[in-house]
Design an enzyme around this catalytic site. Structure first.
Site, short mmCIF file in Angstrom:
data_model
loop_
_atom_site.label_atom_id
_atom_site.label_comp_id
_atom_site.label_asym_id
_atom_site.label_seq_id
_atom_site.Cartn_x
_atom_site.Cartn_y
_atom_site.Cartn_z
N ARG A 48 0.81 -1.23 0.00
CA ARG A 48 0.00 0.00 0.00
C ARG A 48 0.85 1.27 0.00
O ARG A 48 0.30 2.37 -0.07
CB ARG A 48 -1.00 -0.02 1.17
CG ARG A 48 -2.07 1.06 1.05
CD ARG A 48 -3.16 0.94 2.09
NE ARG A 48 -2.66 0.59 3.39
CZ ARG A 48 -2.04 1.44 4.21
NH1 ARG A 48 -1.85 2.69 3.86
NH2 ARG A 48 -1.61 1.03 5.40
N TYR A 102 -15.22 9.08 -20.07
CA TYR A 102 -15.64 7.72 -19.71
C TYR A 102 -16.78 7.78 -18.66
O TYR A 102 -16.71 8.57 -17.71
CB TYR A 102 -14.42 6.96 -19.15
CG TYR A 102 -14.79 5.65 -18.53
CD1 TYR A 102 -15.38 4.64 -19.27
CD2 TYR A 102 -14.54 5.42 -17.18
CE1 TYR A 102 -15.74 3.45 -18.68
CE2 TYR A 102 -14.89 4.22 -16.59
CZ TYR A 102 -15.50 3.24 -17.35
OH TYR A 102 -15.85 2.05 -16.76
N ASP A 174 -7.01 11.53 -19.62
CA ASP A 174 -7.18 10.08 -19.65
C ASP A 174 -6.63 9.62 -21.00
O ASP A 174 -7.24 9.88 -22.05
CB ASP A 174 -8.67 9.74 -19.49
CG ASP A 174 -8.91 8.24 -19.43
OD1 ASP A 174 -8.13 7.48 -20.05
OD2 ASP A 174 -9.89 7.83 -18.78
N LYS A 199 -6.89 -1.80 -20.22
CA LYS A 199 -7.10 -1.72 -21.67
C LYS A 199 -5.78 -2.02 -22.41
O LYS A 199 -5.24 -3.09 -22.24
CB LYS A 199 -7.69 -0.35 -22.01
CG LYS A 199 -8.95 -0.01 -21.20
CD LYS A 199 -10.05 -1.02 -21.42
CE LYS A 199 -11.33 -0.79 -20.68
NZ LYS A 199 -11.28 -0.46 -19.26
#
Ligand code: PLP
Length: 382
Positions: A48, A102, A174, A199
């Site tokens: 983390r 998006y 993006d 993607k």
């Protein structure tokens, strides 16, 4: 002595790799441990904290591809997007966002920002002046997405970056649809580049991941938020993502050439009303795409003429699979009217140019003649 910068495919293959000092294997070993020493170490490692060997390996590779000083990887594109936005926006700030973004990002904004006292405006178009119109005295960020989904609209990235800089506003993009092979937004003046690595970076429709690339200074701010929100990427998936990116350059070259061929084929097809692809000279912002992109990408949309039915077409395909996601090596297709824009009325959809016969096509890396044969099959029995 000056060392020549490696080419893009060399970066894809090698940059960031973890050396196997124990056995000398050529591939980064996977370190699955969540527990590292804290005494007498330069870096305290923890998943983390986004700094395990496998997280770092793939983050460094993505940073190099984006021409950025630093990068970080996340558990999904939305983890990357939300963490980055929340890292820079506070109560009372304002953000301008492109109207074609998006759907998940749109939902994040409209469902969460009011509760946090963050103001937002969506543009009324994708040209630079549409962004300028929405700037307020408290605007902190301009957020864009180009090429956009599903109409492959192109925004002048350098123009938006110049506008933002002149007013002391930060810019985020993006860059998922283009991939860093086809577009390097930091070279065009953008501050932060974000990906759904689910993607093209992943590319095989089998991993969920996100990525951010920017300056060291911005990445420190993002890291401070990220460790609190905890959207890190698991080491095994980080390893798979590193493996996938080794072939990103060759995959994207093939996506580009297949999509260009198919776009030109469909553009003169008697069954097709309109093709949306930035590589076509008929695209409304083709000249801007030519200036700012290194390749036009594997995504295209097309609208069938009214005597054809897009659902029947899609159901009759044998090779091209109907699928919600995109950017895998396999060709996939969807109907925006039944998926991303299904909640709008037919009139609302027509207003933004999304007809019931519009198909969004993620062109894969198969032999292009096989893809064309499948399209013809879909049309023949329509
Ligand atoms: N950005 C774009 C352009 C996308 O298409 C998607 C997902 O489809 C996302 C961001 C969100 O990514 P993820 O699904 O990995 O959270």
């Amino acid at each position: 002595m000056t060392t020549k910068k490696p080419g893009v495919n060399t970066i894809c293959t090698h940059t960031g790799e973890v050396k196997d000092t124990q056995f000398g294997g050529v591939i980064s070993p996977i370190y699955m441990t969540t527990s590292y020493p804290f005494m007498d170490v330069d870096v305290k490692r923890y998943p983390r904290y986004f700094n395990t060997p496998n997280q770092k390996a793939v983050a460094d590779k993505i940073a190099a591809l984006e021409h950025a000083e630093a990068g970080m990887v996340f558990g999904s594109g939305m983890a990357a997007i939300s963490t980055t936005l929340f890292a820079f926006l506070s109560h009372g700030d304002h953000i301008v966002l492109a109207n074609e973004i998006y759907g998940g990002t749109f939902n994040l904004i409209v469902e969460e920002f009011d509760k946090m006292g963050i103001e937002y405006s969506f543009t009324e178009g994708i040209e630079v002046n549409h962004f300028e119109e929405k700037i307020q005295s408290n605007t902190k960020i301009i957020y864009l997405e180009t090429p956009s989904n599903p109409l492959l609209s192109i925004t002048d990235v350098e123009g938006v970056a110049r506008l933002a800089k002149s007013q002391g506003i930060m810019t985020m993009i993006d860059n998922t649809f283009a991939s860093p092979i086809n577009q390097t937004p930091l070279d065009l003046g953008i501050d932060v580049s974000i990906h759904s690595a689910t993607k093209y970076l992943g590319g095989h429709s089998d991993i969920s991941a996100g990525a951010v690339a920017s300056s060291e200074k911005n990445m420190d701010i993002i890291w401070n938020k990220a460790k609190n929100l905890g959207g890190h990427l698991n080491d095994f998936i980080a390893y798979l993502l590193e493996r996938s990116i080794k072939t990103l350059g060759v995959r994207v070259d093939r996506h580009n050439s297949n999509a260009q061929y198919i776009a030109e084929y469909l553009d003169i097809h008697k069954a097709v009303e309109k093709v949306y692809y930035p590589g076509l000279e008929s695209h409304h912002n083709h000249e801007i795409a030519k200036k700012q992109m290194h390749g036009y990408g594997g995504m295209l949309s097309f609208e069938l003429k009214s005597d054809y039915n897009a659902v029947t077409f899609q159901n009759n395909l044998k090779l091209i699979k109907p699928s919600m996601s995109l950017a895998g090596v396999e060709s996939t297709i969807l109907l925006p009217s039944l998926t991303s824009h299904g909640l709008l009325t037919a009139e609302q959809r027509m207003e933004i140019g999304i007809s019931d016969n519009l198909l969004r096509f993620s062109v894969g890396i198969e032999d292009v003649n096989d893809i064309i044969a499948d399209i013809e099959l879909g049309l023949k029995i329509n």
